[in-house]
Motif scaffolding. Sequence first.
Motif, PDB file in Angstrom:
ATOM      1  N   VAL A   1      38.189  40.262  31.910  1.00  0.00           N
ATOM      2  CA  VAL A   1      39.249  40.948  32.647  1.00  0.00           C
ATOM      3  C   VAL A   1      40.543  40.876  31.856  1.00  0.00           C
ATOM      4  O   VAL A   1      40.687  40.074  30.930  1.00  0.00           O
ATOM      5  CB  VAL A   1      39.482  40.320  34.042  1.00  0.00           C
ATOM      6  CG1 VAL A   1      38.253  40.479  34.919  1.00  0.00           C
ATOM      7  CG2 VAL A   1      39.884  38.853  33.927  1.00  0.00           C
ATOM      8  N   GLY A   2      41.490  41.717  32.250  1.00  0.00           N
ATOM      9  CA  GLY A   2      42.844  41.608  31.740  1.00  0.00           C
ATOM     10  C   GLY A   2      43.642  40.631  32.581  1.00  0.00           C
ATOM     11  O   GLY A   2      43.122  40.025  33.531  1.00  0.00           O
ATOM     12  N   LEU A   3      44.907  40.484  32.271  1.00  0.00           N
ATOM     13  CA  LEU A   3      45.743  39.542  33.014  1.00  0.00           C
ATOM     14  C   LEU A   3      45.819  39.911  34.497  1.00  0.00           C
ATOM     15  O   LEU A   3      45.840  39.025  35.363  1.00  0.00           O
ATOM     16  CB  LEU A   3      47.150  39.506  32.406  1.00  0.00           C
ATOM     17  CG  LEU A   3      47.243  38.971  30.970  1.00  0.00           C
ATOM     18  CD1 LEU A   3      48.669  39.096  30.455  1.00  0.00           C
ATOM     19  CD2 LEU A   3      46.773  37.529  30.886  1.00  0.00           C
ATOM     20  N   GLU A   4      45.843  41.185  34.795  1.00  0.00           N
ATOM     21  CA  GLU A   4      45.912  41.618  36.197  1.00  0.00           C
ATOM     22  C   GLU A   4      44.630  41.303  36.968  1.00  0.00           C
ATOM     23  O   GLU A   4      44.622  41.327  38.198  1.00  0.00           O
ATOM     24  CB  GLU A   4      46.197  43.125  36.280  1.00  0.00           C
ATOM     25  CG  GLU A   4      47.549  43.548  35.731  1.00  0.00           C
ATOM     26  CD  GLU A   4      48.700  43.209  36.682  1.00  0.00           C
ATOM     27  OE1 GLU A   4      48.419  42.744  37.803  1.00  0.00           O
ATOM     28  OE2 GLU A   4      49.870  43.420  36.287  1.00  0.00           O
ATOM     29  N   GLY A   5      43.553  40.989  36.247  1.00  0.00           N
ATOM     30  CA  GLY A   5      42.287  40.700  36.914  1.00  0.00           C
ATOM     31  C   GLY A   5      41.979  39.229  37.080  1.00  0.00           C
ATOM     32  O   GLY A   5      40.907  38.862  37.583  1.00  0.00           O
ATOM     33  N   VAL A   6      42.906  38.359  36.678  1.00  0.00           N
ATOM     34  CA  VAL A   6      42.627  36.920  36.725  1.00  0.00           C
ATOM     35  C   VAL A   6      42.414  36.433  38.154  1.00  0.00           C
ATOM     36  O   VAL A   6      41.501  35.643  38.435  1.00  0.00           O
ATOM     37  CB  VAL A   6      43.752  36.137  36.030  1.00  0.00           C
ATOM     38  CG1 VAL A   6      43.603  34.636  36.279  1.00  0.00           C
ATOM     39  CG2 VAL A   6      43.729  36.427  34.533  1.00  0.00           C
ATOM     40  N   ALA A   7      43.245  36.865  39.081  1.00  0.00           N
ATOM     41  CA  ALA A   7      43.089  36.426  40.478  1.00  0.00           C
ATOM     42  C   ALA A   7      41.727  36.826  41.026  1.00  0.00           C
ATOM     43  O   ALA A   7      41.060  36.039  41.714  1.00  0.00           O
ATOM     44  CB  ALA A   7      44.210  37.005  41.337  1.00  0.00           C
ATOM     45  N   CYS A   8      41.288  38.045  40.715  1.00  0.00           N
ATOM     46  CA  CYS A   8      39.960  38.488  41.133  1.00  0.00           C
ATOM     47  C   CYS A   8      38.882  37.626  40.499  1.00  0.00           C
ATOM     48  O   CYS A   8      37.908  37.235  41.161  1.00  0.00           O
ATOM     49  CB  CYS A   8      39.756  39.957  40.760  1.00  0.00           C
ATOM     50  SG  CYS A   8      38.069  40.570  41.021  1.00  0.00           S
ATOM     51  N   ALA A   9      39.041  37.315  39.225  1.00  0.00           N
ATOM     52  CA  ALA A   9      38.047  36.498  38.526  1.00  0.00           C
ATOM     53  C   ALA A   9      37.920  35.119  39.173  1.00  0.00           C
ATOM     54  O   ALA A   9      36.812  34.591  39.332  1.00  0.00           O
ATOM     55  CB  ALA A   9      38.429  36.358  37.054  1.00  0.00           C
ATOM     56  N   PHE A  10      39.035  34.517  39.554  1.00  0.00           N
ATOM     57  CA  PHE A  10      38.989  33.222  40.236  1.00  0.00           C
ATOM     58  C   PHE A  10      38.169  33.315  41.518  1.00  0.00           C
ATOM     59  O   PHE A  10      37.414  32.403  41.848  1.00  0.00           O
ATOM     60  CB  PHE A  10      40.407  32.739  40.552  1.00  0.00           C
ATOM     61  CG  PHE A  10      41.004  31.855  39.489  1.00  0.00           C
ATOM     62  CD1 PHE A  10      41.390  30.562  39.776  1.00  0.00           C
ATOM     63  CD2 PHE A  10      41.190  32.333  38.196  1.00  0.00           C
ATOM     64  CE1 PHE A  10      41.950  29.745  38.802  1.00  0.00           C
ATOM     65  CE2 PHE A  10      41.757  31.529  37.212  1.00  0.00           C
ATOM     66  CZ  PHE A  10      42.130  30.227  37.517  1.00  0.00           C
ATOM     67  N   ASP A  11      38.330  34.412  42.248  1.00  0.00           N
ATOM     68  CA  ASP A  11      37.610  34.567  43.517  1.00  0.00           C
ATOM     69  C   ASP A  11      36.102  34.710  43.304  1.00  0.00           C
ATOM     70  O   ASP A  11      35.311  34.050  43.974  1.00  0.00           O
ATOM     71  CB  ASP A  11      38.144  35.783  44.267  1.00  0.00           C
ATOM     72  CG  ASP A  11      39.576  35.584  44.757  1.00  0.00           C
ATOM     73  OD1 ASP A  11      40.006  34.416  44.892  1.00  0.00           O
ATOM     74  OD2 ASP A  11      40.264  36.599  44.989  1.00  0.00           O
ATOM     75  N   VAL A  12      35.708  35.538  42.351  1.00  0.00           N
ATOM     76  CA  VAL A  12      34.278  35.814  42.190  1.00  0.00           C
ATOM     77  C   VAL A  12      33.544  34.677  41.487  1.00  0.00           C
ATOM     78  O   VAL A  12      32.315  34.573  41.597  1.00  0.00           O
ATOM     79  CB  VAL A  12      34.039  37.141  41.441  1.00  0.00           C
ATOM     80  CG1 VAL A  12      34.661  38.296  42.203  1.00  0.00           C
ATOM     81  CG2 VAL A  12      34.563  37.080  40.023  1.00  0.00           C
ATOM     82  N   LEU A  13      34.268  33.808  40.771  1.00  0.00           N
ATOM     83  CA  LEU A  13      33.599  32.693  40.102  1.00  0.00           C
ATOM     84  C   LEU A  13      33.027  31.686  41.088  1.00  0.00           C
ATOM     85  O   LEU A  13      32.248  30.813  40.697  1.00  0.00           O
ATOM     86  CB  LEU A  13      34.575  31.990  39.141  1.00  0.00           C
ATOM     87  CG  LEU A  13      34.726  32.663  37.781  1.00  0.00           C
ATOM     88  CD1 LEU A  13      35.904  32.076  37.007  1.00  0.00           C
ATOM     89  CD2 LEU A  13      33.452  32.547  36.957  1.00  0.00           C
ATOM     90  N   GLY A  14      33.378  31.805  42.352  1.00  0.00           N
ATOM     91  CA  GLY A  14      32.783  30.935  43.361  1.00  0.00           C
ATOM     92  C   GLY A  14      31.355  31.295  43.699  1.00  0.00           C
ATOM     93  O   GLY A  14      30.664  30.517  44.373  1.00  0.00           O
ATOM     94  N   ASP A  15      30.883  32.452  43.256  1.00  0.00           N
ATOM     95  CA  ASP A  15      29.513  32.889  43.529  1.00  0.00           C
ATOM     96  C   ASP A  15      28.658  32.678  42.289  1.00  0.00           C
ATOM     97  O   ASP A  15      28.790  33.412  41.309  1.00  0.00           O
ATOM     98  CB  ASP A  15      29.514  34.377  43.908  1.00  0.00           C
ATOM     99  CG  ASP A  15      28.131  34.884  44.281  1.00  0.00           C
ATOM    100  OD1 ASP A  15      27.146  34.119  44.157  1.00  0.00           O
ATOM    101  OD2 ASP A  15      28.030  36.054  44.693  1.00  0.00           O
ATOM    102  N   PRO A  16      27.747  31.689  42.306  1.00  0.00           N
ATOM    103  CA  PRO A  16      26.954  31.383  41.109  1.00  0.00           C
ATOM    104  C   PRO A  16      25.978  32.485  40.724  1.00  0.00           C
ATOM    105  O   PRO A  16      25.487  32.500  39.588  1.00  0.00           O
ATOM    106  CB  PRO A  16      26.210  30.106  41.502  1.00  0.00           C
ATOM    107  CG  PRO A  16      26.132  30.154  42.994  1.00  0.00           C
ATOM    108  CD  PRO A  16      27.410  30.804  43.430  1.00  0.00           C
ATOM    109  N   GLU A  17      25.697  33.388  41.644  1.00  0.00           N
ATOM    110  CA  GLU A  17      24.763  34.471  41.331  1.00  0.00           C
ATOM    111  C   GLU A  17      25.427  35.592  40.539  1.00  0.00           C
ATOM    112  O   GLU A  17      24.738  36.427  39.958  1.00  0.00           O
ATOM    113  CB  GLU A  17      24.160  35.040  42.619  1.00  0.00           C
ATOM    114  CG  GLU A  17      23.291  34.067  43.381  1.00  0.00           C
ATOM    115  CD  GLU A  17      22.192  33.486  42.513  1.00  0.00           C
ATOM    116  OE1 GLU A  17      21.547  34.241  41.769  1.00  0.00           O
ATOM    117  OE2 GLU A  17      22.002  32.255  42.556  1.00  0.00           O
ATOM    118  N   ARG A  18      26.751  35.615  40.521  1.00  0.00           N
ATOM    119  CA  ARG A  18      27.442  36.740  39.889  1.00  0.00           C
ATOM    120  C   ARG A  18      27.977  36.401  38.503  1.00  0.00           C
ATOM    121  O   ARG A  18      27.926  37.229  37.598  1.00  0.00           O
ATOM    122  CB  ARG A  18      28.592  37.209  40.784  1.00  0.00           C
ATOM    123  CG  ARG A  18      28.159  37.782  42.117  1.00  0.00           C
ATOM    124  CD  ARG A  18      29.347  38.244  42.928  1.00  0.00           C
ATOM    125  NE  ARG A  18      30.091  39.323  42.270  1.00  0.00           N
ATOM    126  CZ  ARG A  18      31.218  39.830  42.754  1.00  0.00           C
ATOM    127  NH1 ARG A  18      31.731  39.358  43.873  1.00  0.00           N
ATOM    128  NH2 ARG A  18      31.833  40.801  42.106  1.00  0.00           N
TER     129      ARG A  18
END
Length: 390
Positions: A358-375
């Motif tokens: 992701v770019g810098l604007e996508g970091v918050a989204c990345a933090f959220d989705v990293l909680g799902d081990p399947e993704r």
Amino acid sequence: MKAVVCRETRLEVEDLPEPVPGPGQVLLEVVRGGICGSDLHARNHADQLADLASAIGYHDVMRPHEDVVMGHEFSGRVLDYGPATRKPWRTGTPVVSLPMIRMGEQVQMTGLSAKAPGAYAERVLVQESLTMDVPNGLAPETAALTEPMAVAWHAVRRSGVRRRETAVVIGCGPIGLAVILMLKARGVKKVIASDFSPGRRALAGQCGADVVIDPGAESGDSSPWTSFEDSRYITDANDLFDLALDTMGKLRRVPRLPWWQVLRAAEVAGATPTGPVVFECVGVPGIIDQIVNEAPLASRVVVVGVCMEPDTFQPAMAINKEIDLRFVFAYQPHEFRESLHLIAEGKVDPTPLITGTVGLEGVACAFDVLGDPERHAKILIDPASSVTVV
């Protein structure tokens, strides 16, 4: 410059002043940064992390009210030098660096201190003495994984695991996967990996695990302790007692045989009973106790996963089974360099860990989705990218 600032658990892109390299420092353009599990924890539990660091004498770990630019895994290009530097690399040279830097009189942990902004940004300051050029044209996204791979390499080296021993990796998140890669790089013949997540089990296989276990399955081979054939490990005290008495009986039947010397020689040669080498890569309460209770006798347990909560286990059980417990943290500078060169020389391929950018604007989204081990396993940050969703 643009950077992602963490403040009171919020992650927002802001315009910050351009960093100016001080004495002994190098200014880098960030090409790739990595999101680490410790970053996820620091976002929501900064006070807890800071209190633990203060207890061992480091008082500058981020607090929730501070403005912090995280990011201690990164690769970049040389832009400029500060005073009192040797200037060994030309502008534009690809480099990586250990995430520590001297700010004034104090050494700071890059990306975990408000005084040392990290690589969730367009540029980052590094210590020249801790910086290394990237060899063999290694891609920047792969070079950015040097830091987490060095954590795994340190754990494997500290374990003392030998090639003919069996290694058991409990937990196949990013650090468990990195441990698997480094175990195979060390030449360990049998690596067993265990994780509840189908996605992470698949990644464990890609990283070289010889046996991959679902501990939640109901089949008889769902335990890492019973999943390999012809186990030479002892799981029952009676078996150990029988072996001891049978061995002594045979040795004492041989006239004038110095049986104590034979036993000592067997010990030196590694022929005495031992268990597997177990890497705990989960980091949640109860895992150490579970391993102590279930692992074979004389196992070596290396705790790599960072559990931030109080935990308990039964010391008497560990004593009765003569379990070795070893805790590991970070790495040495030479291990960082060795990890970089293992990757650059093609002896370790960590690219299966990368599941998104992701770019810098996508970091918050990345933090959220990293909680799902399947993704996802490891999401990288490209400051030049406009991608906001993974």
